[in-house]
Motif scaffolding. Structure first.
Motif, PDB file in Angstrom:
ATOM      1  N   SER A 201       5.566  -0.750  14.015  1.00  0.00           N
ATOM      2  CA  SER A 201       5.512   0.673  14.845  1.00  0.00           C
ATOM      3  C   SER A 201       6.949   1.222  14.100  1.00  0.00           C
ATOM      4  O   SER A 201       6.919   2.419  14.023  1.00  0.00           O
ATOM      5  N   GLU A 202       7.742   0.596  13.765  1.00  0.00           N
ATOM      6  CA  GLU A 202       9.065   1.271  13.013  1.00  0.00           C
ATOM      7  C   GLU A 202       8.601   1.987  11.826  1.00  0.00           C
ATOM      8  O   GLU A 202       8.930   3.143  11.439  1.00  0.00           O
ATOM      9  N   LYS A 203       8.003   1.260  10.957  1.00  0.00           N
ATOM     10  CA  LYS A 203       7.210   1.901   9.804  1.00  0.00           C
ATOM     11  C   LYS A 203       6.413   2.979  10.007  1.00  0.00           C
ATOM     12  O   LYS A 203       6.478   4.017   9.185  1.00  0.00           O
ATOM     13  N   PHE A 204       5.677   2.828  10.758  1.00  0.00           N
ATOM     14  CA  PHE A 204       4.733   3.898  11.382  1.00  0.00           C
ATOM     15  C   PHE A 204       5.378   5.195  11.804  1.00  0.00           C
ATOM     16  O   PHE A 204       5.413   6.297  11.259  1.00  0.00           O
ATOM     17  N   GLN A 205       6.541   4.790  12.716  1.00  0.00           N
ATOM     18  CA  GLN A 205       7.353   6.250  13.235  1.00  0.00           C
ATOM     19  C   GLN A 205       8.158   6.747  12.075  1.00  0.00           C
ATOM     20  O   GLN A 205       8.191   7.888  11.960  1.00  0.00           O
ATOM     21  N   LYS A 206       8.505   5.903  11.160  1.00  0.00           N
ATOM     22  CA  LYS A 206       9.432   6.694  10.090  1.00  0.00           C
ATOM     23  C   LYS A 206       8.542   7.607   9.097  1.00  0.00           C
ATOM     24  O   LYS A 206       8.813   8.536   8.776  1.00  0.00           O
ATOM     25  N   TYR A 207       7.104   6.742   8.796  1.00  0.00           N
ATOM     26  CA  TYR A 207       6.308   7.711   7.996  1.00  0.00           C
ATOM     27  C   TYR A 207       6.130   8.896   8.711  1.00  0.00           C
ATOM     28  O   TYR A 207       5.811  10.050   8.121  1.00  0.00           O
ATOM     29  N   PHE A 208       5.774   8.903  10.022  1.00  0.00           N
ATOM     30  CA  PHE A 208       5.323  10.328  10.674  1.00  0.00           C
ATOM     31  C   PHE A 208       6.490  10.869  11.288  1.00  0.00           C
ATOM     32  O   PHE A 208       6.482  11.255  12.483  1.00  0.00           O
TER      33      PHE A 208
ATOM     34  N   ASP B 194       9.247  10.225  12.761  1.00  0.00           N
ATOM     35  CA  ASP B 194       9.872   9.873  14.175  1.00  0.00           C
ATOM     36  C   ASP B 194       8.913  10.490  15.092  1.00  0.00           C
ATOM     37  O   ASP B 194       9.417  10.805  16.313  1.00  0.00           O
ATOM     38  N   ALA B 195       7.628  10.305  14.993  1.00  0.00           N
ATOM     39  CA  ALA B 195       6.680  10.780  16.010  1.00  0.00           C
ATOM     40  C   ALA B 195       6.887   9.941  17.248  1.00  0.00           C
ATOM     41  O   ALA B 195       7.102   8.815  17.070  1.00  0.00           O
ATOM     42  N   PRO B 196       6.604  10.315  18.260  1.00  0.00           N
ATOM     43  CA  PRO B 196       6.862   9.307  19.531  1.00  0.00           C
ATOM     44  C   PRO B 196       5.921   8.261  19.753  1.00  0.00           C
ATOM     45  O   PRO B 196       4.554   8.630  19.236  1.00  0.00           O
ATOM     46  N   LEU B 197       6.136   7.337  20.431  1.00  0.00           N
ATOM     47  CA  LEU B 197       5.056   6.107  20.326  1.00  0.00           C
ATOM     48  C   LEU B 197       4.907   5.776  21.884  1.00  0.00           C
ATOM     49  O   LEU B 197       5.733   5.831  22.706  1.00  0.00           O
ATOM     50  N   LEU B 198       3.648   5.657  22.113  1.00  0.00           N
ATOM     51  CA  LEU B 198       3.274   5.325  23.468  1.00  0.00           C
ATOM     52  C   LEU B 198       2.487   3.911  23.402  1.00  0.00           C
ATOM     53  O   LEU B 198       1.600   3.806  22.619  1.00  0.00           O
TER      54      LEU B 198
ATOM     55  N   GLU C  73       5.125 -10.686   7.126  1.00  0.00           N
ATOM     56  CA  GLU C  73       4.708 -10.278   8.482  1.00  0.00           C
ATOM     57  C   GLU C  73       3.264  -9.561   8.449  1.00  0.00           C
ATOM     58  O   GLU C  73       2.580  -9.489   9.087  1.00  0.00           O
ATOM     59  N   GLN C  74       3.082  -8.717   7.467  1.00  0.00           N
ATOM     60  CA  GLN C  74       1.697  -8.130   7.398  1.00  0.00           C
ATOM     61  C   GLN C  74       0.964  -8.159   5.907  1.00  0.00           C
ATOM     62  O   GLN C  74       1.433  -8.623   5.106  1.00  0.00           O
ATOM     63  N   THR C  75      -0.456  -8.215   6.071  1.00  0.00           N
ATOM     64  CA  THR C  75      -0.945  -8.262   4.856  1.00  0.00           C
ATOM     65  C   THR C  75      -0.955  -7.125   3.922  1.00  0.00           C
ATOM     66  O   THR C  75      -0.855  -6.003   4.583  1.00  0.00           O
ATOM     67  N   TYR C  76      -0.863  -7.106   2.803  1.00  0.00           N
ATOM     68  CA  TYR C  76      -0.671  -6.226   1.705  1.00  0.00           C
ATOM     69  C   TYR C  76      -1.658  -5.204   1.880  1.00  0.00           C
ATOM     70  O   TYR C  76      -3.009  -5.612   1.882  1.00  0.00           O
ATOM     71  N   PRO C  77      -1.394  -3.876   2.250  1.00  0.00           N
ATOM     72  CA  PRO C  77      -2.516  -2.982   2.333  1.00  0.00           C
ATOM     73  C   PRO C  77      -3.644  -2.880   1.023  1.00  0.00           C
ATOM     74  O   PRO C  77      -3.052  -3.234   0.110  1.00  0.00           O
ATOM     75  N   GLU C  78      -4.632  -2.622   1.398  1.00  0.00           N
ATOM     76  CA  GLU C  78      -5.830  -2.538   0.174  1.00  0.00           C
ATOM     77  C   GLU C  78      -5.399  -1.811  -0.831  1.00  0.00           C
ATOM     78  O   GLU C  78      -5.595  -2.033  -2.034  1.00  0.00           O
ATOM     79  N   ILE C  79      -4.843  -0.611  -0.475  1.00  0.00           N
ATOM     80  CA  ILE C  79      -4.405   0.285  -1.620  1.00  0.00           C
ATOM     81  C   ILE C  79      -3.443  -0.252  -2.746  1.00  0.00           C
ATOM     82  O   ILE C  79      -3.520  -0.005  -3.853  1.00  0.00           O
ATOM     83  N   MET C  80      -2.839  -1.595  -2.309  1.00  0.00           N
ATOM     84  CA  MET C  80      -2.124  -2.012  -3.333  1.00  0.00           C
ATOM     85  C   MET C  80      -2.618  -3.166  -3.908  1.00  0.00           C
ATOM     86  O   MET C  80      -2.038  -4.146  -4.761  1.00  0.00           O
ATOM     87  N   ARG C  81      -3.934  -3.472  -3.702  1.00  0.00           N
ATOM     88  CA  ARG C  81      -4.623  -4.592  -4.158  1.00  0.00           C
ATOM     89  C   ARG C  81      -5.883  -4.144  -4.702  1.00  0.00           C
ATOM     90  O   ARG C  81      -6.739  -4.972  -5.123  1.00  0.00           O
ATOM     91  N   SER C  82      -6.005  -2.778  -5.091  1.00  0.00           N
ATOM     92  CA  SER C  82      -7.190  -2.307  -5.536  1.00  0.00           C
ATOM     93  C   SER C  82      -7.296  -1.704  -6.882  1.00  0.00           C
ATOM     94  O   SER C  82      -6.151  -1.072  -6.985  1.00  0.00           O
TER      95      SER C  82
ATOM     96  N   ASP D  66       2.515   3.350   1.667  1.00  0.00           N
ATOM     97  CA  ASP D  66       2.769   2.306   0.685  1.00  0.00           C
ATOM     98  C   ASP D  66       2.159   2.593  -0.727  1.00  0.00           C
ATOM     99  O   ASP D  66       0.847   2.690  -0.916  1.00  0.00           O
ATOM    100  N   ALA D  67       3.131   3.031  -1.544  1.00  0.00           N
ATOM    101  CA  ALA D  67       2.659   3.441  -3.019  1.00  0.00           C
ATOM    102  C   ALA D  67       1.909   2.404  -3.687  1.00  0.00           C
ATOM    103  O   ALA D  67       2.589   1.346  -3.781  1.00  0.00           O
ATOM    104  N   PRO D  68       0.841   2.751  -4.373  1.00  0.00           N
ATOM    105  CA  PRO D  68       0.382   1.625  -5.332  1.00  0.00           C
ATOM    106  C   PRO D  68       1.324   1.285  -6.308  1.00  0.00           C
ATOM    107  O   PRO D  68       2.084   2.322  -6.739  1.00  0.00           O
TER     108      PRO D  68
END
Length: 749
Positions: free
Chosen positions: A249-256, A258-262, A451-460, A484-486
């Motif tokens: 959530s921190e990463k997503f909030q930062k990206y968006f 600081d959109a609120p999180l429910l 923590e997380q699997t690398y997103p597909e965009i970084m593996r394709s 996450d930039a490729p």
DNA sequence: TTTAGTAAG
């Protein structure tokens, strides 16, 4: 007929006297009053109006509780009312007011809802009641990573809203658009929304967009997130909701911004986690041992074992069957242990077996049997199986990796992430309390797993993605706001490929060819091959080949019937290579009227062939729309025209036969071998290959022989001798150039 | 002389 439900309603709102009083108040209003209060006139009532963007949960619920469906004007059915009660028990329902408050005050919000929270079905409906998109002539979109999910959730929600699927609630997936002008809520695959963005870059037809399962970070979701963030700046009226199960959530909030999180709790049972006390030397042995232990010592309940691939799974099932046989011989009390394999290429009928009941006890009063499902990570996200109580997680899965330096995508058995491990464990707690056995140490979990699997965009390989982004009007890819930039090198490789294919000019601008290529849901090389086939007048044939190359392998080769399968395949083979073999296979499939028995007898995968047929129809329609000729080739030129078209798309995937008897790839001089599945037996000097697979050796798979001079004619931009490393291939090409110059000067004389 | 985790357009 006296309808009981209506009668009860009459008594409830009851108060006949009140009604009569009201009716007497004013003669002018009496009709309206009657409509409002008399349930027999309910169909004449105007639905209560909600004010878009300002509703409360109570207001919306009042309408939901009413008699008239505000979206259709019809009476709500009893089925609707039954479902409504169940919907009200979903955890997400308790958060409706909070959700609406956030939506009213923010353009973007994040929502984390665990399994069973009801977010995927309810949140879009909350939004529909609040937005009233029909009044604005707009729709609400909710994206899903998978087609089946988009389709099944849409059907469910259509029932919940008491409308016909395809009318007010619809879905849109590749090959099927189930929507109408009435549609106000549309479930769709993320890839589909991306496609729509190409013709409607501001997504003007939507008043709100919900990206569901964002934590999966599919290629399409990642691009959509960047795109939507950009669109949001210019479309303040667009509401955006990012939903996911577990989310960083921190990463997503930062990206968006600081959109609120429910956060909404889920509805699952606790799962107890057990770690191996020390590292396992062989996870397959350890896994089988653990299955047997559970079977002999633990309470009844099915087992889910995660392994990495088909072969490993089949092997494990065989070993488990052997173990079961010895157990059954040793004791008459113990129940049967029944292994069931599960992976995507398994025929649907066998996949269905995972839903079978576990084996019964072998006699009255004896222990019940147990299923053990041995699965790839298809069971981690795509398929949910009820009744699983035990999960065994060895901690590995096959993952795609892309190496931009050698331009190769390959599959590697790699450790999973913590997020994946949690997801796997969660599969044990869907019906009751469960247990998860991790075949690695707790230390290893804490220290070694990401923590997380690398997103597909970084593996394709991003060839297609870059073409799509260009088409979406994103000129500066390097500064595009990716979560996450490729790797820059990956982007460079894609730009280089598209430039050689003449989809981008030297300034990186989309060319006319590039515009056309972006219309096709295909890899850039295949697009180029198709466009060329119009010129070489063999597009009918190339269409079939392209379709066959875009579906899973059609040739089935069971371990115990290899020879027979190979023999059957031989009837489709052609000396020019595997691409023509694919064509002949597809043609035979059509000539035999897509007969399942014929497929079975010829060791062909019916599912793949049918899907190739669908792809072909879709691509052919796009070609016609773009006014590319779809023509059948003349027989005498047929195969060389097809091979020239292939060369036009795949001139960067060419290998040359060296004097040593080995093949070297063009320009980067990798030693490569013809894959043993190829029908090419003698070694032609030049070959194009469809893909490069890295196993025991570097293999080229699906290859066709071509001519050196074609390379010079068809792709002079790539076969430019002033920019070509010294090698045998270069010398061979130079000889061809010399010969051509000679012969043309002879002709001139 | 032998691969294919999953998904999407």
């Amino acid at each position: 007929m006296i309808d009981n439900t209506r009668k009860r309603k009459w008594d409830d709102t009851g108060n006949m006297q009140n009604t009569i009083d009201k009716q007497q108040k004013s003669n002018d209003n009496s009709l309206n009053e009657a409509i409002e209060t008399n349930p027999y006139l309910a169909h004449l009532r105007k639905p209560e109006k909600l004010i878009s963007g300002k509703t409360t949960a109570a207001q919306a619920e009042k309408i939901e509780n009413g008699e008239i469906n505000p979206f259709t004007g019809r009476h709500f059915t009893q089925k609707y009312k039954d479902i409504l009660q169940k919907r009200r028990n979903l955890p997400v329902h308790a958060h409706r007011d909070k959700f609406l408050e956030l939506v009213h005050n923010n353009q973007m919000i994040l929502l984390v809802g665990e399994t069973g929270s009801g977010k995927t079905t309810q949140i879009p409906q909350f939004l529909v009641y609040d937005e009233q998109p029909q009044d604005k002539g707009k729709m609400i979109a909710c994206t899903q990573p998978r087609r089946v999910a988009a389709m099944s959730v849409a059907k469910r929600v259509a029932d919940e809203m008491d409308v016909n699927i395809g009318e007010e609630v619809g879905y849109s997936i590749r090959f099927e658009d189930c929507t109408s002008p009435k549609t106000i809520l549309k479930y769709m695959t993320d890839g589909m929304l991306l496609r729509e963005a190409m013709t409607d870059p501001k997504l003007t037809r939507y008043s709100a967009i919900i990206l569901d399962e964002a934590h999966e970070r599919t290629l399409a979701t990642d691009i959509l997130m960047g795109l939507i963030k950009k669109i949001a700046k210019n479309r303040k009226d667009l509401k955006i909701i990012i939903m996911s199960a577990t989310l960083d959530s921190e990463k997503f909030q930062k990206y968006f911004n600081d959109a609120p999180l429910l956060k909404v709790p889920g509805r699952t049972f606790p799962v107890e986690i057990y770690y191996s006390p020390e590292a396992e030397r062989n996870y397959l042995d350890a896994a089988i041992r653990t299955v047997i232990q559970i079977h002999t010592c633990e309470e009844p309940g099915d087992i889910l074992l995660f392994l990495t691939g088909e072969e490993e799974i089949e092997d494990a099932c065989r070993r488990l069957r052997d173990e079961n046989n010895s157990l059954m011989k040793a004791s008459t009390e113990i129940g049967e242990l029944r292994p069931i394999p599960l992976y995507s290429s398994l025929p649907p009928a066998l996949q269905q077996k995972i839903f079978d009941d576990p084996p019964p006890p072998r006699g009255p009063g004896k222990q019940p049997g147990r299923k053990v499902i041995v699965s790839t990570n298809i069971a981690e996200t795509s398929l949910t199986i009820d009744g699983i109580v035990y999960v065994i997680d060895p901690g590995f899965s096959k993952q795609k990796v892309y190496n931009p330096r050698i331009r190769i995508e390959s599959l590697l058995v790699s450790p999973i992430s913590k997020a994946s491990a949690k997801q796997r464990a969660g599969r044990a707690g869907r019906t009751r309390e469960g247990k998860c056995f991790r075949l690695y140490t707790e230390q290893s979990y804490i220290k070694d797993l990401n923590e997380q699997t690398y997103p597909e965009i970084m593996r394709s390989n991003l060839g297609s993605v870059v073409l799509q982004l260009k088409k979406l009007g994103i000129d500066d890819l390097v500064h595009f706001d990716f979560m996450d930039a490729p790797a820059p090198e990956t982007l460079m490789r894609a730009l280089e490929l598209l430039n050689y294919l003449e989809a981008l000019d030297d300034e990186g601008e989309l060319t006319k060819t590039g515009e056309i290529m972006a219309e096709f849901p295909l890899d850039p090389q295949l697009c180029k091959m198709l466009i060329a086939s119009s010129k070489y007048k063999c597009s009918e044939e190339v269409l079939s080949i392209v379709a066959m190359l875009s579906v899973p392998n059609v040739y089935i080769r069971p371990k115990d019937q290899k020879d027979r399968a190979d023999e059957k395949r031989r009837q489709f083979e052609h000396d020019d290579g595997d691409h023509i073999t694919l064509l002949k296979t597809f043609q035979a499939f059509k000539a035999n009227h897509e007969d399942p028995n014929w497929c079975y007898n010829n060791y062909l995968n019916l599912r793949s062939l049918k899907s190739a047929d669908n792809v072909r129809i879709q691509i052919e329609n796009i070609m016609k729309r773009l006014r590319l000729d779809v023509v059948k080739s003349e027989d005498d030129k047929k195969f060389s025209s097809i091979r020239k078209s292939l060369t036009a798309g795949f001139f960067m995937q060419v290998a040359h036969l060296e004097k040593s008897g080995h093949y070297l790839t063009i320009k980067d001089n990798q030693v490569v071998f013809i894959h043993p599945s190829s029908c090419i037996m003698e070694k032609p000097e030049w070959v194009v290959y469809n893909e490069f697979v890295l196993t025991t050796k570097n293999y080229m798979r699906t290859i066709t022989k071509i001519k050196g001079e074609w390379l010079l004619d068809i792709a002079p931009q790539y076969y430019d001798m002033s920019n070509f490393p010294q090698c045998e291939a270069r010398r061979a090409l130079e000889r061809i150039i010399k010969k051509h110059k000679l012969s043309s000067s002879h002709r001139r004389k």
